[in-house]
Design an enzyme around this catalytic site. Structure first.
Site, PDB file in Angstrom:
ATOM      1  N   HIS A 112     -43.007 -44.297  43.552  1.00  0.00           N
ATOM      2  CA  HIS A 112     -42.779 -45.717  43.287  1.00  0.00           C
ATOM      3  C   HIS A 112     -42.210 -45.885  41.884  1.00  0.00           C
ATOM      4  O   HIS A 112     -42.699 -45.261  40.936  1.00  0.00           O
ATOM      5  CB  HIS A 112     -44.111 -46.491  43.315  1.00  0.00           C
ATOM      6  N   HIS A 133     -42.912 -39.827  48.302  1.00  0.00           N
ATOM      7  CA  HIS A 133     -42.112 -40.827  47.583  1.00  0.00           C
ATOM      8  C   HIS A 133     -42.723 -41.117  46.221  1.00  0.00           C
ATOM      9  O   HIS A 133     -43.922 -40.968  46.025  1.00  0.00           O
ATOM     10  CB  HIS A 133     -42.000 -42.125  48.384  1.00  0.00           C
TER      11      HIS A 133
HETATM   12  P1  AMP Z   1     -47.675 -45.762  49.581  1.00  0.00           P
HETATM   13  O1  AMP Z   1     -48.726 -46.794  49.909  1.00  0.00           O
HETATM   14  O2  AMP Z   1     -47.783 -45.157  48.224  1.00  0.00           O
HETATM   15  O3  AMP Z   1     -47.580 -44.746  50.683  1.00  0.00           O
HETATM   16  O4  AMP Z   1     -46.313 -46.574  49.532  1.00  0.00           O
HETATM   17  C1  AMP Z   1     -45.603 -46.931  50.660  1.00  0.00           C
HETATM   18  C2  AMP Z   1     -44.728 -48.102  50.285  1.00  0.00           C
HETATM   19  O5  AMP Z   1     -43.721 -48.220  51.264  1.00  0.00           O
HETATM   20  C3  AMP Z   1     -45.446 -49.443  50.208  1.00  0.00           C
HETATM   21  O6  AMP Z   1     -45.324 -49.985  48.903  1.00  0.00           O
HETATM   22  C4  AMP Z   1     -44.711 -50.287  51.243  1.00  0.00           C
HETATM   23  O7  AMP Z   1     -44.521 -51.601  50.802  1.00  0.00           O
HETATM   24  C5  AMP Z   1     -43.400 -49.570  51.376  1.00  0.00           C
HETATM   25  N1  AMP Z   1     -42.723 -49.738  52.652  1.00  0.00           N
HETATM   26  C6  AMP Z   1     -43.260 -49.593  53.889  1.00  0.00           C
HETATM   27  N2  AMP Z   1     -42.318 -49.805  54.832  1.00  0.00           N
HETATM   28  C7  AMP Z   1     -41.156 -50.068  54.157  1.00  0.00           C
HETATM   29  C8  AMP Z   1     -39.826 -50.369  54.568  1.00  0.00           C
HETATM   30  N3  AMP Z   1     -39.490 -50.446  55.863  1.00  0.00           N
HETATM   31  N4  AMP Z   1     -38.887 -50.577  53.616  1.00  0.00           N
HETATM   32  C9  AMP Z   1     -39.213 -50.512  52.323  1.00  0.00           C
HETATM   33  N5  AMP Z   1     -40.449 -50.236  51.867  1.00  0.00           N
HETATM   34  C10 AMP Z   1     -41.414 -50.037  52.782  1.00  0.00           C
END
Ligand code: AMP
Ligand code: ZN
Length: 141
Positions: free
Chosen positions: A106, A104
């Site tokens: 951000h 993903h």
């Molecule tokens: P990373 O730490 O770069 O892997 O980013 C993962 C992101 O996913 C974090 O910023 C979380 O806040 C976000 N996240 C986790 N679960 C969910 C969810 N169910 N819906 C939306 N965002 C989420």
């Protein structure tokens, strides 16, 4: 289009509609939705529909599709939210702060004085050290 999935992965569940999200858009290869732990208002995620954990294993055309979706969200955020700036951030591995092993990007709108710790002061490097790593990296391409 078929793609790999991991039934225990939260983003695969969002892609499949099994977990709710504030979905912004989707296309053949990607979905974008709001991050539920936003660092700033408008923090969103562009994800591949398929379950590829990191940049080294995702097909390049899927990475390109995720980047295109991130660009679309960033443009909307810039136009509508008028942030001071926007960071696109993509983490690979726990050491890089990745908490969800499903590729993903951000989209992070920035505000003056926010405490998002992404920026650093450049410090001059040691040229011999840079060259040594450069040679290793170049040979690995
Ligand atoms: P990373 O730490 O770069 O892997 O980013 C993962 C992101 O996913 C974090 O910023 C979380 O806040 C976000 N996240 C986790 N679960 C969910 C969810 N169910 N819906 C939306 N965002 C989420
Ligand atoms: Zn997944």
């Amino acid at each position: 289009m078929s793609h790999p999935t991991d039934p225990s992965c939260i983003f695969c569940k969002i892609v499949a509609g099994q977990v709710p999200s504030f979905k912004l858009m989707e296309d053949e290869a990607t979905v974008a939705f709001m991050d539920i732990n936003p660092v700033n208002p408008g923090h969103a995620l562009a994800v591949a529909k398929g379950h590829w954990p990191t940049v080294d294993v995702v097909p390049p055309e899927v990475l390109a599709a995720v980047a295109k979706t991130a660009q679309r969200i960033a443009k909307a955020a810039m136009k509508e939210l008028k942030p001071a700036g926007v960071n696109l951030v993509q983490a690979n591995g726990e050491g890089a702060g990745q908490s969800v092993p499903h590729l993903h990007i951000h989209i992070m709108p920035r505000r003056p004085g926010d405490d998002v710790s992404l920026n650093w002061e450049p410090k001059p490097g040691d040229m011999a050290g840079i060259k040594a790593v450069y040679e290793k990296l170049k040979a690995a391409l």
